[in-house]
Write an enzyme that holds these catalytic residues in place. Structure first.
Site, mmCIF file in Angstrom:
data_model
loop_
_atom_site.group_PDB
_atom_site.id
_atom_site.type_symbol
_atom_site.label_atom_id
_atom_site.label_comp_id
_atom_site.label_asym_id
_atom_site.label_seq_id
_atom_site.Cartn_x
_atom_site.Cartn_y
_atom_site.Cartn_z
ATOM 1 N N SER A 220 0.861 -1.264 -0.165
ATOM 2 C CA SER A 220 0.292 -0.200 -0.105
ATOM 3 C C SER A 220 0.691 1.664 -0.122
ATOM 4 O O SER A 220 2.154 1.135 -0.564
ATOM 5 C CB SER A 220 -1.387 -0.199 1.597
ATOM 6 O OG SER A 220 -2.316 0.865 0.863
ATOM 7 N N ASP A 346 -9.606 -3.034 -7.051
ATOM 8 C CA ASP A 346 -9.217 -2.346 -5.402
ATOM 9 C C ASP A 346 -9.212 -1.051 -5.655
ATOM 10 O O ASP A 346 -9.514 0.167 -6.523
ATOM 11 C CB ASP A 346 -7.424 -2.448 -5.445
ATOM 12 C CG ASP A 346 -6.897 -1.355 -3.920
ATOM 13 O OD1 ASP A 346 -7.937 -1.113 -3.484
ATOM 14 O OD2 ASP A 346 -5.910 -2.166 -3.833
ATOM 15 N N HIS A 375 -8.323 -4.227 -1.510
ATOM 16 C CA HIS A 375 -6.716 -4.001 -1.464
ATOM 17 C C HIS A 375 -6.099 -4.417 -0.219
ATOM 18 O O HIS A 375 -7.164 -5.182 1.212
ATOM 19 C CB HIS A 375 -7.276 -2.446 -0.676
ATOM 20 C CG HIS A 375 -6.390 -1.736 -0.158
ATOM 21 N ND1 HIS A 375 -5.075 -0.991 -1.395
ATOM 22 C CD2 HIS A 375 -5.549 -1.237 0.708
ATOM 23 C CE1 HIS A 375 -4.272 -0.351 -0.742
ATOM 24 N NE2 HIS A 375 -4.425 -0.185 0.599
#
Length: 411
Positions: A220, A346, A375
């Site tokens: 991320s 996502d 995600h």
């Protein structure tokens, strides 16, 4: 074929056995109930196998990189079978932290000083019991970068360390400033664009083990930070390769997606409160430079970044910060092999914002794009407690680079 793969015969056989055991043939006084349930199950299985379970897209301009991945990291060419009862992106994103196991990891903490007088907390998994690499000086090392408010305690980090442990590797987790329990010594935290702390950590780890093969993996925002570093340094890095998972490629598109009503309700507001919580402990230090009452009133990530992050790092506007933080602008300058895994569903990193064309222009870059996974989700199997698709990509790619990396551009 991966262990979790379910072809048509297996799926229908398991479904039939389940129905025979669980559903009474006499439902509604006849076998109609069983027929309805069986019919629905078969229809759902058909839909799942035709529309949900798919091979990922492998995007790479370099045929040799592709052949390397096909031979040594075959998981990126295999069909990904998302968990059959929670394949939708938002559901995968929400469930993963609760449903996946948390492997036990014993860390050794180290605090290192920075040039501006601050400190960074590193959590080491030394793996001194490694059978494959008993010599600590040459034991392969993986630097792990968690997400926006994540630390070494996140389940996805623990799973990466568990995978590394089985291969005999050492890991070190880079916790962003002020996030892992240590004090802030200066009124500065972190952001996706500023790579100074990451550069200091990479230099520190490499100086400790200069003879050890060295890789990094970012998740991320950790992936965004790592990409921005690689775009800045090109080939001038001690890292031999990197793996990136669920990075937000274009911050403007990411925050716009997260501000849609449902996504704000499910993710944005919670993430904003996590950011506020991470700095509230340091309020006395940060009040020297910021109107903390205003910062704590933010209700979106964009508002938080406008009042806090962009100001802290000297950006004239939040747009200037978001422009600088977007890795899509730096991808063309990456100078070492990088594998990037994203899911097209996502909401943190919308599929249309993934820089496919730019990736095709850099021989060092390979994108692996799944249709489902959310995600940092990538759940698979009927009950996805342990290994995820993301974990398997990490394990195979890291092992491929450490053990066969010299072949990557000679195949």
């Amino acid at each position: 074929r991966p262990a979790c793969a379910m072809d048509w015969q297996v799926l229908t056989r398991e479904l039939s056995l389940y129905l025979e055991n669980q559903v009474r043939v006499g439902l509604f006084g006849s076998g109609v109930g069983l027929s309805l349930v069986l019919g629905f199950g078969v229809a759902y299985a058909c839909y799942y196998l035709s529309s949900i379970a798919k091979k990922p897209q492998l995007v790479a301009s370099n045929d040799r990189f592709c052949r390397f991945l096909e031979e040594y990291c075959p998981v990126v060419t295999e069909t990904y079978y998302p968990t059959i009862w929670c394949w939708e992106g938002r559901v995968q994103t929400l469930l993963r932290p609760f449903i996946t196991s948390r492997p036990q990891v014993q860390y050794r903490n180290e605090l290192i000083k920075t040039a501006d007088g601050g400190q960074i907390s590193l959590d080491w998994f030394d793996n001194n019991g490694s059978l494959y690499y008993p010599d600590a000086s040459t034991r392969p090392t993986v630097l792990l970068l968690p997400g926006l408010t994540g630390t070494s305690k996140e389940s996805y980090i623990l799973h990466m360390i568990h995978q590394s442990n089985t291969l005999g590797y050492r890991c070190v987790v880079f916790n962003n400033r002020g996030i892992a329990g240590e004090d802030l010594l200066t009124p500065r935290t972190y952001c996706a664009a500023n790579t100074e702390d990451l550069e200091a950590v990479i230099h520190h780890v490499h100086s400790l083990y200069p003879s050890a093969p060295f890789m990094a993996a970012g998740v991320s925002m950790g992936g965004m930070l790592l990409l921005n570093y690689l775009g800045k340094t090109g080939r001038d890095t001690p890292l031999m390769a990197a793996a990136i998972f669920s990075a937000g490629w274009n911050v403007f598109e990411s925050v716009e997606s997260l501000e849609k009503p449902l996504n704000w309700l499910l993710f944005n507001y919670y993430l904003t409160t996590c950011l506020q919580s991470s700095i509230s402990r340091h309020r006395q230090m940060l009040e020297k430079l910021f109107d903390m009452d205003l910062v704590m009133k933010a209700r979106t990530v964009r508002e938080f970044d406008k009042q806090f992050t962009s100001v802290m790092f000297g950006y004239r506007t939040i747009d200037d910060y978001y422009e600088d933080a977007s890795p899509c602008r730096k991808l063309k300058s990456v100078g070492i092999p990088v594998l990037c895994l994203n899911s097209l569903d996502d909401v943190f990193s919308p599929g249309h914002a993934i820089p496919v064309e730019t990736a095709k222009q850099n021989a060092n870059v390979a994108l692996v794009l799944t249709s489902c996974g959310g995600h940092i989700g990538f759940l698979e199997g009927i009950w996805p407690r342990k290994c995820t698709y993301m974990d398997r990509v990490f394990k195979q790619f890291v092992q491929a680079m450490f053990e066969h990396g010299d072949k990557i551009f000679s195949m």
